[in-house]
Structure formats: C-alpha cells, structure tokens
Write an enzyme that holds these catalytic residues in place. Structure first.
Site, PDB file in Angstrom:
ATOM      1  N   ASP A   1      32.558  35.366  32.283  1.00  0.00           N
ATOM      2  CA  ASP A   1      33.637  34.900  33.117  1.00  0.00           C
ATOM      3  C   ASP A   1      32.825  34.313  34.577  1.00  0.00           C
ATOM      4  O   ASP A   1      31.717  34.753  34.722  1.00  0.00           O
ATOM      5  CB  ASP A   1      34.374  36.091  33.551  1.00  0.00           C
ATOM      6  CG  ASP A   1      35.503  35.761  34.612  1.00  0.00           C
ATOM      7  OD1 ASP A   1      36.126  34.673  34.572  1.00  0.00           O
ATOM      8  OD2 ASP A   1      35.629  36.464  35.461  1.00  0.00           O
ATOM      9  N   LYS A   2      33.600  33.638  35.253  1.00  0.00           N
ATOM     10  CA  LYS A   2      32.856  33.088  36.609  1.00  0.00           C
ATOM     11  C   LYS A   2      33.126  34.045  37.733  1.00  0.00           C
ATOM     12  O   LYS A   2      32.160  34.682  38.273  1.00  0.00           O
ATOM     13  CB  LYS A   2      33.193  31.519  36.686  1.00  0.00           C
ATOM     14  CG  LYS A   2      32.705  31.052  37.986  1.00  0.00           C
ATOM     15  CD  LYS A   2      32.883  29.780  38.261  1.00  0.00           C
ATOM     16  CE  LYS A   2      34.442  29.686  38.989  1.00  0.00           C
ATOM     17  NZ  LYS A   2      34.341  30.176  40.366  1.00  0.00           N
ATOM     18  N   THR A   3      34.524  34.112  38.213  1.00  0.00           N
ATOM     19  CA  THR A   3      34.949  34.659  39.490  1.00  0.00           C
ATOM     20  C   THR A   3      34.732  36.252  39.341  1.00  0.00           C
ATOM     21  O   THR A   3      35.373  36.859  38.178  1.00  0.00           O
ATOM     22  CB  THR A   3      36.368  34.534  39.626  1.00  0.00           C
ATOM     23  OG1 THR A   3      36.546  32.915  39.717  1.00  0.00           O
ATOM     24  CG2 THR A   3      36.870  34.906  40.948  1.00  0.00           C
TER      25      THR A   3
ATOM     26  N   GLU B   1      44.297  36.678  48.425  1.00  0.00           N
ATOM     27  CA  GLU B   1      45.190  37.081  49.329  1.00  0.00           C
ATOM     28  C   GLU B   1      44.606  37.352  50.739  1.00  0.00           C
ATOM     29  O   GLU B   1      44.979  37.213  51.759  1.00  0.00           O
ATOM     30  CB  GLU B   1      46.255  37.893  48.631  1.00  0.00           C
ATOM     31  CG  GLU B   1      46.907  37.155  47.632  1.00  0.00           C
ATOM     32  CD  GLU B   1      48.165  38.278  47.143  1.00  0.00           C
ATOM     33  OE1 GLU B   1      47.999  39.618  47.529  1.00  0.00           O
ATOM     34  OE2 GLU B   1      49.226  37.776  46.578  1.00  0.00           O
TER      35      GLU B   1
ATOM     36  N   THR C   1      36.173  29.732  32.227  1.00  0.00           N
ATOM     37  CA  THR C   1      36.826  30.080  33.683  1.00  0.00           C
ATOM     38  C   THR C   1      37.962  29.742  33.463  1.00  0.00           C
ATOM     39  O   THR C   1      38.387  28.530  33.109  1.00  0.00           O
ATOM     40  CB  THR C   1      35.870  29.683  34.807  1.00  0.00           C
ATOM     41  OG1 THR C   1      36.565  29.923  36.137  1.00  0.00           O
ATOM     42  CG2 THR C   1      35.493  28.418  34.748  1.00  0.00           C
ATOM     43  N   GLY C   2      39.204  29.981  34.564  1.00  0.00           N
ATOM     44  CA  GLY C   2      40.269  29.274  34.707  1.00  0.00           C
ATOM     45  C   GLY C   2      40.288  28.282  36.037  1.00  0.00           C
ATOM     46  O   GLY C   2      41.126  27.453  36.455  1.00  0.00           O
ATOM     47  N   ASP C   3      39.044  27.970  36.667  1.00  0.00           N
ATOM     48  CA  ASP C   3      38.917  27.177  37.748  1.00  0.00           C
ATOM     49  C   ASP C   3      39.129  25.781  37.274  1.00  0.00           C
ATOM     50  O   ASP C   3      38.792  25.320  36.029  1.00  0.00           O
ATOM     51  CB  ASP C   3      37.483  27.611  38.483  1.00  0.00           C
ATOM     52  CG  ASP C   3      37.836  28.774  39.339  1.00  0.00           C
ATOM     53  OD1 ASP C   3      38.938  29.173  39.506  1.00  0.00           O
ATOM     54  OD2 ASP C   3      36.753  29.218  39.807  1.00  0.00           O
TER      55      ASP C   3
ATOM     56  N   LYS D   1      40.097  32.402  25.954  1.00  0.00           N
ATOM     57  CA  LYS D   1      38.838  33.139  26.198  1.00  0.00           C
ATOM     58  C   LYS D   1      38.577  33.829  24.943  1.00  0.00           C
ATOM     59  O   LYS D   1      37.218  33.729  24.158  1.00  0.00           O
ATOM     60  CB  LYS D   1      38.756  33.891  27.368  1.00  0.00           C
ATOM     61  CG  LYS D   1      38.632  33.234  28.727  1.00  0.00           C
ATOM     62  CD  LYS D   1      38.671  34.131  29.761  1.00  0.00           C
ATOM     63  CE  LYS D   1      38.458  33.455  31.276  1.00  0.00           C
ATOM     64  NZ  LYS D   1      38.365  34.428  32.408  1.00  0.00           N
TER      65      LYS D   1
ATOM     66  N   ASP E   1      40.076  39.425  31.342  1.00  0.00           N
ATOM     67  CA  ASP E   1      38.818  39.292  30.504  1.00  0.00           C
ATOM     68  C   ASP E   1      38.833  40.208  29.479  1.00  0.00           C
ATOM     69  O   ASP E   1      38.002  40.236  28.640  1.00  0.00           O
ATOM     70  CB  ASP E   1      37.596  39.282  31.343  1.00  0.00           C
ATOM     71  CG  ASP E   1      37.425  38.421  32.459  1.00  0.00           C
ATOM     72  OD1 ASP E   1      37.752  37.300  32.190  1.00  0.00           O
ATOM     73  OD2 ASP E   1      37.200  38.629  33.709  1.00  0.00           O
TER      74      ASP E   1
END
Length: 1301
Positions: free
Chosen positions: A413-415, A659, A849-851, A962, A986
């Site tokens: 994953d990235k974040t 947030e 990633t979801g970015d 993923k 993840d």
C-alpha cells in the site's frame, strides 16, 4: 416440583433451533419475565455471556488432547507400530519399549497444550467474573452482578472508564445531547474516541433512565463479525419503527470515556458479540518448506516399504535354503514351523517395526521448537524495535517464519505504509484562485530539517510529563544504554497510543500536523468577507472544512478520563527524576504544573481490571450514584496552552489524518469547531461569533461514492445546506451541467471548475493528496421527501447498505464547487533505500493505491519505485478494445526484443526514442483499466506483460482489486507473495498473500490483526526479509535435510545387518540405546542448528541483498538436495557398518559387543557431519556438540554397568567398559569416521576452491579488515550490475546468479 410435558420441551428445543436460523433477531426486555424460570424466558434461545476459550476440562483433557494429536498422521503411524509390536508373530523387540518414543512425544505435546489451555482458562475466569450493574425489577434498582450473569434482554449500566460487558444498544446516557464516547483500543487498536448516540426517542433529557417502562421490541441482524455495520430497528407497541445503526451500539471490550454513565439493552452476549467473533487467535499456515517436507516424508515411506519388502523376500528365501529347520528356529506350540511365504509376510511387518525410525516423527516436534526459537530472536531484535512507538515486531503466524526468506513479489500500500500518514495542510484553491501558503511551506521546511535535539525541545514545550516513571519505561529498551536520559524521555513522550489507557496523547496531534501558518492573501480575503457579510464562498469553504467530518470535539473541561493506573508508591522512584528534569529544562510554571499533574494522576490512574485499594467500593453499595465516579485528567497540549494564555482550547480526535489536517487548517483561519453532538455542530468564526448548525443528516464516506456529506440548517438564513467533500472525480462529475452544457462556454462556474482542475493536477504532480469541497442548497420540500425515504432505508435490515447508497447518490448532485485542498503525506524514513534493497534481492515491488495516478507516480519516483531512466507504460482507458490493443502492441515489441537480443527495439515518443534493451520497464495502470485487463480474455496477456516489468503501480484501485491482483499473480506465476499495508482497506490484500505484513501506524490495528507479522516502519521490512527471512529459511532447510539424513543413516545400520542374520529383524544394538540415540543423544544438536546457525552475518546480508536469492530459488531445500543427502546417508551407513564388520569378522565377540562400535561410530559421524555444515560457531555450539558426545558415553557406561538383565538372553552388561579398554575400539572409531565423512568434506573443499558460492564468498569477505571489506563489496556490486542488463533485472528471480566477485 412442577412437571413439564416432554412434548413441550421438544417444541421449545425445535423453536430455539428455528430462531437461530432466522436472518433477524428479536429481543424483548427480560424485566416482565424476571420471576419465570430460564426455560420460560423469551430470550432463552440466545447464548449467555460466559466466555470459554479453553478447549479442555480436567476430565476431558487426556482423551481430547490425544484425539487432536492423532489428527497428525505420523502419530497414528507410530502408535499403530507400537500396537503391532504387541502381536507375538511380528514383534521386533519388547512391546513396552516400543511405546516409549511415541509416548514421550505425545506427553511433551500434551504438557505444552495443557499449559496453554490453562492460561486461557485463567483469562476466561478473570473476564467472566468482572463486575457490572444490571437492573432488577424486583429491587427496582441496579444490582451488582458478574459478566457471566448478563443475558440478552437485560438492561446494563456502564460507568465512566468501565469496560462494556456485552454488545449493548444505547438507550440512555448522562450526556444532555444523548452522546456516549467509547474507546475501542482493546478491539481494533484505535485510541481516538468513537461517538455513540442514543436511539432517537428513547432518552429524555434531565430524567433518569427507567428500564421498567421499556415495552418495545428490538429487531436486529444476527451476530456477525463486521465491526462497522449494525442494522436494525426498535418496534414500539403501536408498530412504529425507529431505525438504528452501528452508531448506537456499545461493543463488548471497549471502554466508556468522557461519559458519566450509559445504559441500554443487551442484544449480543458471549461468543456472539462482535469482539469475540473477531477473535480468531493466531494464524496458522503451511509453509512452502513444510509442503515439500511432507512430500519427502512420503518418499521415506516408499523407501521404507522397499527395504521391508527386501527383508521379507530375503527372509523367505533364506528359510527355503534349509532342508531341515535349524535348532534356533522355534516351532509353534503344536510343533509346526511357519511356512516360508507366511514367515516372510510376518517379517514384512516386523521389519517395519524395526526400521520405523526411517519416518522422522521427532522432526515435527523439533520444527515447532526451532520456529519458537526463531520467533523469539525475531521479536528480540533491537534493530526492529521502534523506540518512538515503544513497539517491537509481532509474529502472529507461528509456523511460516521460513517463508520470509523466499519472497519473490512484494505488494505494498502507499498511504501509511510508504508514507508517514501524517497529513500536513500545504495548499488550497478557492473559486479557481490558488493559495500557495509559502509561509506554511517555510515552517514545514524548518520543522522537517530540525535535528533530533530540536524535536525533543519542541515536544518538551508542548507535552506534559510522562505518566509513568522513566526507570520503568527504560526496562523495555534493549538498545544502546549509553543514550542520554533526555533522549529516552523525549522518545517516551512521542510514543503512540498503542498501550490503551496508559497514555492520553491523541492521534494526529503533533505540531507538524496541527500548526498551520495562514496564507496572507487568503487571510485578507476571509477578513474582507467577514467584515461585509456573514456568508460567501470563502466562508462556506472553511465551514465545509470545519464541519464536514466525523471529528470528536473535546475541551480541557471534558478530556478523556482515565481510571487509576498504578499505586501511589509506584511513582516514588520516578517522580523525583522527572521533576529534576523539569527543574533543569522548564520554567517555574512548568514545575508547578508538573506537581499539580502528578497529584491528580495519583487519584485517577488505575488498572481497569483491578480495583485500587484507595478507590471507594462502589460494587458493595446497594445502589449506584449518578454522579461522576472519578476526576478528569487533562492530558493534551491544550492544557499547557490554557495554563499560559488563560483561554480554553479545544482538542480534536479524528478518525483519519486527512480530517485532522483539514480541521486544523480551518482553525488556523479562525473557523473553530467548538462542539459536536448528533443534532448540532457549533463553529466559532474569526470574529468570535458562534454559529450553531442543526445537523439534519450525515452521509458517511464509503469507497463506492468516495465522498462524505453533512446536511445542516443554517442558523441565520434557515436554509438547508449540504456540504460535501471527496475525491475530485467524485465531485466534478456531479457539478450539474457545468461541463455538459457546451452553450455556456464562458460560464463562471465552468471557468472555476477548469481552473480548480488545473490546480488539482498541479497538486497531484507535486505528490499532494487532493480533496474537493462543494455545497448544495436543498429546498424544504425536496428534503422532506428525501428524508422520508432515508428513514425507511435506515429502518431496513435486508439490503440496507444498498438502499442507503441509493438515497445518498440521489441527493448528492448539482453541486456548487467551492474549492480544493492539497495535503502532503511525506515518505517514511529510508523507504527508497528499502525498495532498492528489495529489488537487488530479486523481489518485484508493486504499489497498489487508491490515489490519483499523478500523485502515485510522483511518490513512485520519490521512493525509487520508478527511475527517470525507466521506460514507463501508462494504461488508462475506459474502453476494453483500446486496452486489448495496447496490451497486444506492447507485448509484441517485448517479444521481438527477447527473440533478437542483439537488436535494439525502439519506442519513439514526440521528441525522443527509448531503447528497450537499455532501459527497465515500468507499468502504471488505473483501477478501471485494471478491471478490464484482469478479465478472462485479457488476463494472460496482462500477466505476461507484468513479468517483463521491473515495477508496477496500480492507481485508483479498490480494496477488492488489491486482493484480486495478489491472488492473480500468486496463482498464475506460482510465486511467493508478500503484501504489506496499514489500514482496514488492506486487510483483503494481506490475507490473500502467502505472507501478510501489517504496519501498526496511524489507521488503527485492523491490518495488524489480519497479518502474519506486524512492524511499525516500512524500513523494517528490509531487515525482516533480508536478514531474518534468510536466516530462518537456510536454518530450517538445512535442519530438515539433516534430519532425513540422520534417520536414514542410523536405520541403515540395522538394515545392512539383516543380510548377515537371515533377515530375521535382529538388532545388534540394544533397544534402549536405540531409543536414547534419537531422543537424547542426537536431539539437541539439530535444534541448536536450526535456531542459532548464521550462514552470513546480518551486516553482510544487508550490504549484499543479492544473497537473498538463495531462498527464492529454493537452493537450500531442493529435491536434488534431499536425494543427495539420502545417498550420502546410505554411503556413510555402509562405511559405519562394514569397517567394524571387517574388523571384528571371525572373532568371538557377542552381538552387542559387535553393535556398540557401530553405534559409537554412527554418533561421531552424525555429529561431525553437522559440524561440517555449521557456518558459525559459538560457545553454545561447542557446549551442545561436546555435551551430546559426553552424554552418550555417560549414559551408555551407566546403562552397561547397571543393566544385568534388561534384555535377556543377551544383556549389555559391562560391554561398553570392555570396548573402551580395547585400543581397537578407538582405531575403528577414528578410521570409520574419517572414511565416512571424507567425501562430504572433500566436496566442500573442492566447491569452496573451484566454484565458491556467493555465500561462501560473503563469509570470506567478513574475515577482511573493514576498509578492504567495503571495497570488495563495492566491487561485487559493480560486477553484478555489469553482468545483468537493466532490462533483464525484472526477471532475475528466474535466472542464474551472477558469478561472485
């Protein structure tokens, strides 16, 4: 005594079974039925609250444990042989003796299982007997009960800082807004508070809760393990329904915080609660070596079968050679001799009993012990200890440590995994105008460039002293003890909230994340709008930042409460030390603050599981007071700020770092959210005006919509406004006809959208995470119609999620775009170096990633996943035909380049040409294109393309995608995969891989709980794989091969003797010594070998990641390695048998005098064989190796001295003593051992001289001086880079290694 009709009991039992099969659960109050017997209770069919995780009782332990152990076929095999040995016609030796090995193994396993189960029993008893309060209709008050007494339908009251005993539907709280705050750290590791609210209509402000008036029915879904979903409704007697969700459920095991008391009706108990349904315990997997080993055990069974068949045939043929039966063959009781064929048949089973050690039953026990030792050393590695988080690596899967050394593909994953997940507000764009926040960027540059000492000073200024003495915290440190106490103290202050209840720092609250320097230009624009009107796009933008979230707000007067932690005496040792530091480093005001803090802490900190001696005995009172049970501890940086400024500060507890960054950005511009309840949210404007918005509904974020909305009523205009935030694609596509209406080319809204999109693209190229903000004004009529449909969806049980999604999608349209934000998520320390090391080790690294693609690509270049010299293919299309054409064209060029190695295939761009053979290949693909590429007709082409790629970057992918990618690569390429992530999204990917790694970061512990191993930093993956993975694999592989060799070599001594005793299954070694040989004499060395041996040092493995490829290629344990070991065992057994045989041939020595030298020589050969294989010698190695030999002689001498009639008619009495007095015995031992080991030793010498392996070359480098060693390592790397072309590095896992330097 009343009599009950048996038919009634049968009907009740059937009804209970029927109710469990229903999709819903109906719960009514137990109070009207309190006087009835249990079988007449309306909720009788539901489980009680008693927890039982232990498997055994005192009476069932032995039979159940034996039943479980007999699931292992090896145990069944050996017990069967032991029973077979009791049959007179086939027994090989004394029946009682045959039971000893298997009984010892079963006993050791039973002791281990019994101890583990007893510990579980103690834990269960502690939980079941914890106190709680249940309402009683008889006494009309709350009475003290135990957790195990709680039943579905009871009304339970939970006080502040108490643990919730069951899953409770919240019906009342002491909070005037009907809110209860809950900490779920015990459940998912997240320490930020979760807000729960009372079911609408069941709480009257200012009035006590009256359970006796509750006459409604609770209808909810059946128990499940989904912690984020709970659906149902409360049905009143008049059939009116009120829906509820997860925000009204108090979960068992969580702790009530910041709320004096909360009460509700129990809906799930015991093992049906969500926490227990998520408690799956340790993960068990079968490792790759274990699967190979099971196959080799079958080969050993076949080998044993052929040896026994030879023995049976030989015995039958041997009997046929006699014309008359010799006197030593005993007839049966009738004087008849057994026919030769039947005797051969019997001899087959006798030979199985005699040669049973061929199957290594002790190998499984030894492997368990070795893996326990390996896990111990992994968890104790100081290099994997995170001082900041006070956390070490966790091994949750106990039997796949060696798989860490065979990984070929890494999916990350990235974040939060590659990045810190500490979101920092960097830039924003409002109405198409971009505000770069240069001042804030300068501040971040200063903070990021500060050294460790400056960070310590920063924390000393913003944090309170630690709650526990420094001496106690230092006990957990295993690093360099010469560090200054100030550094350790600062590290302790920075520790996260992993130990729930012990610390009170809130998530995402470091100065880096909370402090934002406003942009001057934007500040002037905000001030201008504030001076003219109290509404406008700029104000709406910051109001959206402030209220469109799920942040929990608290102030210094409502901080998280803590129960008493330690006795007062516990602070005596450390308080003076900490106060001394404050005298040296702090001001006088800090000193008095510290003293005041500790005084309050002594009265408020305690273990939630134990009652402090100084605490009032609430549980012995007849009633429960409504007052607060304890004082409140102030434990955030706002306490310091308030003490200095005299003004009250608010504290935010966010569910995500995004947030937290946004709400602190709004606060920096004066838009401060000061209160949040389920029905109202209050914001303080820059001019100190308070706006109290009525919250009409909240549309929470989900991965399908990728946005969140809050619907409020404006206090001044009385308008119904919906503020929305989300991904740019999720907002831009719902801006009405801004882009679709081509007639309005110069439309202002369209110009704003176009400019905002350009700014978003710029943010993405800079690696920033982007969010769009929009608003919509809803008419009263439209809202009422929509809200009615929304309430119906909330009250539904079937397809509730789909109906809620439809209602949200319906209302979220025709937005007015306000602006967008750019948030920075920085790379973790040493991420580029770690990825490069994994690459050099032959691993393919994928990032999922979801970015947005632009953001992901920027991070990919920053972390060295992609190089600027790489040829990167980008696949992004919505048409399957285009995707297919791109795949075919790309693969065609790649195939032509592989068929013509000398040709240079070029891909020409606009201004340049890339030569394929000179560049490695990268692939960037987005989620929609990935779905098309993974379709049945394109999946083979996609996998083939991925095989050629050095790096793959998947953007805009969902959690399901993923896991699908991991499964696809794992199954199609048959490779060992590893997945690493830190968030709940993840979990599927982690569980789909061969090895799952969870990162205990900012997003809770769900990824950790689903993982096999848990680390705190991505950089730890390098040492975990390259060092511990390599060690575990090589150690276990060598130990398994050695075990097979050892057993075969020893058993063959008995087999060769059968050729000289008529295949009569006679043993020339005493039975007891045969048993001791495997259980005592040779058991410790291989275990030590599997735990302690180091083929190469850790520093060398980190310097030369290429050494890791040994595990990827299975060089340590191949089929050829197994058969070579078996052949070597046959050779050594021949030498160990025939040299003593030829030596004593023709003499008059007895059978045991003949077998004793063979037994001794076999021991020397097996021990010295292991000595040749050991790569690193320590004192422990010498002690165990020499100790094994000494134990052999001591036991054998003692046994020979005392055994006068152990094995009649031949007894080993004084045989060993006579042998040791004979010089021939020593000559035979020396000569035989040398001849037996000479081929193996010679092979090692020739291999090390003529064709040294990379690992041998690495060990030779370790003997060089440091300066020479570094130079040779650089030369090694340069040679490998030269001999492996860049375009072929992506296929290194399937190619032979480069010659060593």
């Amino acid at each position: 005594m009343t009599w009950t009709n048996p038919l009634t009991l049968l009907w009740q039992g059937w009804a209970r079974h029927r109710d469990r099969d229903r999709p819903i659960r109906r719960v009514v109050s137990n109070l009207p039925f309190e006087d009835l017997k249990k079988r007449d209770q309306p909720n009788r069919q539901y489980e009680g609250n008693t927890i039982k995780t232990n498997k055994y009782t005192l009476w069932s332990f032995i039979p159940m444990n034996l039943f479980e152990q007999f699931h292992r076929m090896a145990n069944v095999y050996f017990v069967g042989l032991a029973i077979l040995n009791f049959v007179p016609v086939v027994n090989a030796f004394q029946p009682e003796v045959a039971l000893i090995p298997i009984c010892v193994i079963l006993a050791l396993t039973a002791v281990k299982d019994g101890w583990e189960d007893f510990r579980r029993y103690q834990s269960d008893q502690q939980l079941n007997n914890m106190p709680c309060f249940i309402f009683s209709r008889k006494q009309m008050r709350l009475v003290k009960r135990r957790w195990k007494d709680v039943r579905v339908g009871d009304f339970v009251r939970v006080l502040s800082n108490q643990i919730i005993p069951a899953d409770i539907l919240l019906l009342h709280t002491s909070d005037p807004n009907g809110v209860c705050h809950m900490e779920t750290a015990n459940l998912d590791g997240e320490t930020n508070l979760k807000q729960r609210r009372v079911v609408p209509g069941f709480s009257t402000l200012g009035k006590p809760f009256q359970p006796q008036t509750f006459s409604s029915t609770v209808v909810c879904e059946n128990p499940n393990n989904n912690l984020n979903v709970f659906k149902g409704y409360v049905e009143r007697p008049d059939k009116r329904r009120t829906g509820f969700g997860i925000d009204s459920l108090l979960l068992r095991g969580c702790t009530v915080r910041n709320t004096d008391d909360a009460a509700g009706i129990v809906v799930y108990t015991g093992h049906e609660t969500k926490s227990m349904l998520n408690n799956s315990g340790p993960r068990y997997k079968r490792s790759k070596i274990e699967r190979k080993m099971n196959t080799d055990v079958l080969f050993c069974v076949l080998l044993l079968f052929f040896m026994c068949l030879i023995g049976a045939l030989g015995h039958s043929i041997w009997l046929e050679t006699f014309t008359t039966m010799p006197s030593y063959i005993v007839p049966d009781r009738n004087g008849n001799y057994t026919p030769s064929v039947l005797a051969g048949f019997y001899m087959f089973f006798t030979m199985i009993i005699l040669l049973q050690v061929m199957i290594p039953v002790s190998l499984y026990v030894s492997i368990e012990l070795v893996k326990m030792g390996q896990i111990f050393f992994i968890t104790q590695d100081v290099e994997l200890y995170d001082e900041e988080l006070d956390s070490r690596v966790q091994c949750r899967a106990l039997n796949i440590t060696e798989d860490l050394g065979q990984i070929q593909y890494v999916f990350s994953d990235k974040t939060g995994t590659l990045t810190e997940n500490k979101m920092v507000f960097r830039r924003c764009t409002i109405l198409g105008t971009e505000y770069c926040h240069d001042e804030n960027a300068a501040r971040l540059a200063v903070v990021s460039g500060a050294n460790e000492e400056e960070e310590d000073t920063l924390y000393q200024q913003t944090k309170l002293p630690p709650l526990f003495p420094l001496e106690e915290l230092q006990d957990s440190h295993t690093g360099d003890k010469n560090h200054a106490n100030t550094q350790v103290t600062a590290a302790n202050r920075r520790r996260s909230r992993v130990a729930a209840g012990a610390q009170s720092d809130m998530a995402f609250s470091t100065p880096l994340e909370t402090v934002v320097v406003p942009d001057r230009k934007l500040m002037l624009e905000v001030d201008r709008q504030m001076a003219s009107i109290l509404s406008g796009p700029y104000l709406d933008f910051f109001l959206a930042l402030a209220i469109c979230n799920t942040v929990v707000v608290s102030t210094v007067t409502a901080q998280r409460e803590r129960v008493k932690g330690r006795s007062n005496s516990a602070y005596s040792g450390g308080s003076f030390h900490i106060m001394g530091q404050w005298f040296r480093k702090g001001s006088l005001r800090n000193i008095f603050s510290s003293m005041k803090f500790f005084k309050r802490g002594e009265d408020t900190l305690a273990d939630p599981f134990a009652k402090d001696e100084d605490e009032p005995d609430m549980f012995h009172s007849s009633d429960v007071s409504d007052s607060t049970t304890g004082q409140k501890v102030i434990s955030s940086e706002s306490e310091v700020k308030r003490s200095l400024s005299g003004t009250e500060e608010v504290c935010y507890e966010a569910h995500s770092p995004d947030e937290a960054a946004l709400i602190h950005a709004a606060k920096a511009y004066g838009f401060t959210m000061v209160e949040r309840t389920p029905y109202y949210v209050t914001v303080k404007l820059p001019d100190d005006t308070l706006l109290k918005f009525e919250v009409l509904d909240v549309l929470t974020f989900d991965s399908t919509r990728r946005r969140m909305s809050i619907i409020v009523r404006h206090p001044h205009t009385n308008e119904i406004i919906m503020y929305t935030k989300g991904a740019d694609s999720a907002i831009m596509e719902r801006l009405g006809n801004v882009f679709s209406d081509m007639s309005q080319v110069d439309n202002v809204a369209k110009q704003i959208a176009v400019k905002t999109q350009k700014d978003l693209d710029m943010y993405a190229r800079d690696g920033l995470r982007t969010l769009c903000f929009a608003k919509k004004v809803i008419s009263e009529k439209e809202f009422k119609a929509w809200f009615a449909i929304r309430q119906e969806a909330l009250s539904a049980i079937d397809e509730k999620e789909e109906r809620l999604l439809d209602t949200a999608t319906y209302i979220e349209n025709n937005f007015t775009l306000l602006g967008a934000t750019g948030i920075e998520d920085r790379l973790q320390e040493s991420v580029p170096e770690t990825i490069q090391a994994l690459r050099r080790a032959g691993m393919q690294v994928w990032v999922l990633t979801g970015d947005k693609p632009e953001t992901a690509i920027n991070i990919a270049y920053s972390c060295k996943l992609l190089d600027h010299e790489d040829l990167v293919f980008t696949f992004s299309t919505n048409r399957k035909s285009v995707c297919k054409m791109r795949l075919e064209d790309t693969l065609g060029e790649l195939r032509r380049s592989s068929l013509s190695p000398g040709a240079e295939v070029q891909f020409r761009g606009n201004n340049s040409a890339f030569t394929l053979m000179e560049h490695s290949i990268g692939l960037v693909i987005d989620g929609p294109t990935l779905s098309m590429a993974m379709s049945d007709d394109l999946v083979e082409q996609f996998v083939e393309l991925c095989k050629h790629c050095r790096a793959v970057l998947c953007c805009r992918v969902t959690p399901l995608q993923k896991s699908s990618v991991v499964k696809l690569i794992r199954q199609k390429l048959r490779v060992m995969t590893l997945a690493i992530g830190d968030g709940a999204n993840d979990v599927n990917m982690i569980q789909a891989a061969d090895v799952g790694i969870g990162v205990s970061g900012q997003e809770g512990m769900q990824a950790v709980m689903a993982s096999d191993f848990a680390i705190t930093r991505f950089k730890h993956l390098q040492r975990l794989l390259l060092v511990h993975g390599h060690w575990c694999y090589s150690r276990l592989a060598n130990m398994v091969i050695y075990f097979f060799y050892k057993n075969v070599a020893y058993v063959n001594l008995l087999f060769w003797y059968q050729f000289y005793c008529g295949f009569s299954a006679t043993a020339m070694i005493d039975y007891w010594l045969m048993i001791f040989f495997n259980l005592l004499f040779t058991s410790a060395p291989p275990i030590m070998f599997g735990i302690m041996d180091k083929e190469v040092s850790d520093s060398t493995l980190l310097s030369l990641p290429e050494l890791y490829k040994k595990g990827q290629h299975s060089e340590g344990y191949r089929r050829s390695t197994f058969w070579i070991a078996i052949l070597d065992a046959f050779y050594q057994s021949l030498v160990c048998f025939f040299i003593p045989y030829w030596t004593y041939n023709g003499s008059d020595i007895g059978i045991f005098s003949f077998g004793t030298p063979m037994n001794t020589v076999s021991l020397f050969t097996i021990i010295l064989h292991l000595a040749i294989e050991i790569k690193s010698w320590t004192v422990l190695h010498w002690v165990i190796m020499i100790g094994s030999v000494l134990v052999y002689f001591i036991v054998t001498l003692a046994y020979s001295a005392i055994c006068t009639s152990c094995n009649p008619p031949s007894n080993p009495y004084w045989i060993m003593h006579k042998q040791m007095a004979d010089p021939m015995f020593y000559l035979v031992c020396i000569l035989t051992t040398v001849v037996a080991l000479l081929p193996r030793y010679t092979l090692h010498v020739l291999r090390g001289t003529l064709a040294p392996s990379p690992h041998l070359s690495a060990r030779q480098l370790e003997r060089l001086p440091p300066s020479h060693r570094e130079q040779r390592i650089r030369e090694w790397r340069g040679l490998r880079d030269t001999c492996i072309s860049p375009s072929l590095r992506s296929q290194e896992h399937s190619s032979s290694p480069c010659p060593s330097a």
